[in-house]
Design an enzyme around this catalytic site. Structure first.
Site, PDB file in Angstrom:
ATOM      1  CG  ASP A  19      20.723  31.717  11.076  1.00  0.00           C
ATOM      2  OD1 ASP A  19      19.805  30.905  10.858  1.00  0.00           O
ATOM      3  OD2 ASP A  19      20.691  32.520  12.025  1.00  0.00           O
ATOM      4  CG  ASP A  28      22.491  37.738  12.646  1.00  0.00           C
ATOM      5  OD1 ASP A  28      21.504  37.429  11.948  1.00  0.00           O
ATOM      6  OD2 ASP A  28      22.388  38.354  13.720  1.00  0.00           O
ATOM      7  CG  ASP A  52      15.318  34.486  21.511  1.00  0.00           C
ATOM      8  OD1 ASP A  52      16.273  33.698  21.437  1.00  0.00           O
ATOM      9  OD2 ASP A  52      14.133  34.116  21.510  1.00  0.00           O
TER      10      ASP A  52
END
Length: 368
Positions: A198, A160, A349
């Site tokens: 990701d 991330d 989230d």
């Protein structure tokens, strides 16, 4: 992490993960999308095993900057899958809430539309001493029911890019060892592996040398998984239709080993995001065309994409979203191997609660 990136948001380490037996076991998180032809969310509950595992949250992904529309490509014959039955792990935050609130008026909707659906199981903490047993708990549970589990290794160093879901292994040597131990728990039955959300699409924060090293570890991970269990189906990070152009994403994926049948069965997209299923199908086919390789397919996270992505690009618990297609390994779409719930609907989230915490009001809004 910049708002333009597609990120998996974590609580502690990650939000929205399922855990499998033990205090630091992973959790599951679904994502859904809208499709042009199918009725959204045919809620068909899957058999639910007796609870036997603890749960942890799954990460959430932010939407990317819009890219050029993905061209639609000619379809090949659909890849067959031995089983169309996905495994629902008996531990998740939504199941915890359902069991603890039998009289809540929202419970029947949340239970039938979300808790009864199979979802991915996340392994988001770097815990080499316990990961083999935890993965084995999930894969053996699926095998006992004749169902296919979905597992998400999520411990790559620099995860991330230092954003909400930062963490992972301390370095790539430690990560490679963790992958070896993860593979030891895969068993011999069918299993779907969503390898490091990701990790490919969001690699721009790394230097050229760091990217090359990460991609080498990802290619190695795919090989290790498929050598440990030839029935494992390994998918690599393609971001989503609002992020990189297909040719750029394919170039990154090729460098990460996603074009080789020795390490890859294809790509995944839309994890923890909201882009519509039709857009993701077109995008994934364009990525696969650019990627090359033989017999590769794609899986799409459809847990929260029933209304598509918000026009304003909001990624954090945006209002007006709904559940997408129910999870299945039989999509009826050429080169689209599965619709999966990788992000569990109702897990925040970070705006309707701490990242990865379960919000019954959010879940109810998505499901009703």
């Amino acid at each position: 992490m910049v708002a333009a990136a597609s990120v998996v948001v974590a609580a502690g380490t990650v939000s929205g993960v399922i855990s499998a037996s033990g205090p630091d076991v992973p959790e599951a998180r679904p994502v859904s999308s809208a499709s042009p032809r199918l009725v959204p969310l045919p809620a068909v509950p899957s058999a639910s095993p007796t609870p036997s595992a603890t749960v942890s949250p799954s990460p959430s992904v932010r939407p990317k900057r819009p890219s050029a529309p993905a061209p639609r490509s000619s379809s090949r014959a659909k890849k067959t899958t031995a089983s169309a039955r996905l495994y629902r792990h008996p531990a998740s935050r939504v199941l915890d809430w359902v069991r603890a609130h039998p009289d809540d008026p929202r419970r029947p909707v949340i239970e039938s539309r979300i808790a009864d659906q199979p979802a991915a199981v996340w392994f988001a903490d770097w815990s080499p001493d316990t990961v083999t047993a935890r993965v084995r708990a999930v894969t053996s549970g699926g095998a006992a029911e004749g169902r296919v589990p979905v597992v998400v290794p999520y411990a790559i160093p620099g995860r991330d890019c230092g954003g909400h879901s930062e963490g992972g292994a301390p370095d790539l040597d430690a990560y490679d060892e963790w992958i070896d131990r993860f593979a030891a728990g895969l068993g011999g039955g069918e299993v779907v592996v969503i390898l490091e959300p990701d990790s490919v699409a969001q690699a721009d924060c790394l230097s050229a040398g760091e990217r090359a090293e990460r991609f080498a570890s990802l290619a190695r991970a795919g090989r290790v998984f498929k050598e440990a269990n030839p029935r494992a189906r390994v998918y690599y990070d393609a971001g989503h239709s609002g992020w990189h152009a297909p040719a750029k994403q394919a170039d990154l994926l090729r460098r990460a080993g996603a074009a080789s049948s020795a390490s890859s069965d294809g790509v995944f997209s839309n994890v923890s995001n909201f882009h519509g299923t039709a857009d993701e199908i077109a995008y994934d086919r364009a990525v696969l065309d650019a990627l090359g390789g033989t017999g590769l397919g794609a899986v799409i996270d459809t847990s929260r994409n029933g209304n598509g992505a918000p026009a304003d690009g909001e990624w954090c618990d945006p209002a007006g979203r709904t559940l997408g297609r129910a999870p299945t390994l039989s999509t009826g779409e050429a080169r689209i191997d599965a619709y999966l719930w990788v992000k569990l609907p109702g897990e925040s989230d970070g705006c309707k609660g701490a990242p990865g915490t379960f919000s019954p009001s959010y879940a109810y809004d998505l499901a009703r």
